[in-house]
Design an enzyme around this catalytic site. Sequence first.
Site, PDB file in Angstrom:
ATOM      1  N   TYR A 184      14.173 -53.484 -22.890  1.00  0.00           N
ATOM      2  CA  TYR A 184      13.745 -52.719 -24.060  1.00  0.00           C
ATOM      3  C   TYR A 184      12.394 -53.121 -24.638  1.00  0.00           C
ATOM      4  O   TYR A 184      11.584 -52.262 -24.965  1.00  0.00           O
ATOM      5  CB  TYR A 184      14.818 -52.859 -25.146  1.00  0.00           C
ATOM      6  CG  TYR A 184      14.487 -52.167 -26.444  1.00  0.00           C
ATOM      7  CD1 TYR A 184      14.508 -50.775 -26.543  1.00  0.00           C
ATOM      8  CD2 TYR A 184      14.141 -52.893 -27.576  1.00  0.00           C
ATOM      9  CE1 TYR A 184      14.204 -50.134 -27.738  1.00  0.00           C
ATOM     10  CE2 TYR A 184      13.834 -52.261 -28.771  1.00  0.00           C
ATOM     11  CZ  TYR A 184      13.872 -50.875 -28.847  1.00  0.00           C
ATOM     12  OH  TYR A 184      13.562 -50.245 -30.022  1.00  0.00           O
ATOM     13  N   GLY A 224       8.150 -65.764 -31.083  1.00  0.00           N
ATOM     14  CA  GLY A 224       9.365 -66.503 -30.763  1.00  0.00           C
ATOM     15  C   GLY A 224      10.093 -66.914 -32.016  1.00  0.00           C
ATOM     16  O   GLY A 224       9.893 -66.335 -33.094  1.00  0.00           O
TER      17      GLY A 224
END
Length: 489
Positions: free
Chosen positions: A262, A123
């Site tokens: 993706y 993250g």
Amino acid sequence: MTGLPKGEAVQDDKLHEECGVFGVFGHPDSGALTVLGLHALQHRGQEAAGIVTYHDGHFVSERHPGLVGDIFGGKNAARALNLKGSFAIGHNRYSTAGGSAPRNIQPMFADLTGGGLALAHNGNLTNARTLRAELVGEGRIFQSTSDTEVIIHLAARSRYKPIVDRLIDALKQVEGAYSLVALTSKKLIGVRDPWGVRPLVLGRLDQAYILASETCALDIIGAELVRDVAPGEMIVITKDGIESYYPFQKQPNRFCVFEYIYFSRPDSVVEGRNVYELRKRTGAELAREAPAGADMVIPVPDSSIPAAIGYAAEAKLPFELGIIRNHYVGRTFIEPTDGIRNFGVKKKHNPNRATLQGKRVVLIDDSIVRGTTSKKIVQMVRDAGAAEVHFRVASPPTAHSCFYGVDTPNTADLLAHQMDVEGMRRLIGADSLAFITMDGLYRAMGEGRRNTAAPQFCDACFSGAYPIELTDITGGAGRGQLSLLADVA
């Protein structure tokens, strides 16, 4: 997870995930299982990998640059044998142009009051620069340029004693997207941010518990999926079992929709959705929204293949492999100059001339970032004899940078931020160009349409609607993009 030295802009023409995490508790081969888990998560980071285990009163760490197979296989197999113990965590780090300083390789480790803590992060923290300035002002000494180390310093500074309380105290001070795995001498901990931007799943292998970024990492070791770790949930695993906490203020779920488009592996099940099926549905929606008179549908391999299959089925056109990808070359962005980088694209993709000759083709890709690769691909297909090239994109135009853990160029460098669809079509040289609409994308995800007032996903890279504060951008200490494009130091 930030950390690229200032000025080292990423040169690839794709968005990239930054990290994958994995953890095991209660298995005698935890180190070897973590090697396998990281191998399955290799697509989430190719710069470096690391594993920390706990054995016989000591933490054991192996952190090195390179691919998992190179780090822990062949002549380096002894490293895996060194990782003894029944619990472990591991991390894959995304590769960038030159940002591979060993000090940023995870998991990171520190001795805190009460014991050691190893931490691995997927993250990006959006107030890390602000917090880091505060901590440095207090005399804290940072060993890396990673925002992950901010969490460790905050936990060390906490006045709470139990490590779980220290970690909660630290995470209540950070903003941004995170899925974490942490290891102490007695616990394996998994946490997702309150918005649930990045994935994290809980699995089971015999009596052992597993934490992983994606289910493909469970499959490789024969573990079963138990469930997703919920947004805002902290799971604490000990020899006595699992405890679940929700210590943060509840927020609306904003899972990253680009994980489906993706990033995630197509064989993974993420947030209850099979990635492969969603990509096919995205292609089908795109075919309904943007049909093209053509003889065949071809994907830009590999990530666009499911969307192309879906488009071809819906359009009732043949699906063909008009471009063949060489899987044995490195990614194009590692090339240092434009000239060499152009050559790199050709090394990676080669047209299937016998298939393309004289044909009108629908070329499917999952995104356009800068447009440089798209332009080369279109020209390559034309040079191979295609009569027409109709470019279709299985995501809306990417017009905004991501600050939540996806490596993107600055907003000003994104093609969709610079020009409209017709301008992009002319630049890449296609006969026609179309993107899936935002509502079309949401329909493919199983939603009726995008809820404008409360979007069901984080789609900030398309909409510019950022669900989490961008403190370092909007007024924290030190302005600037807090991504891999800038150093936090």
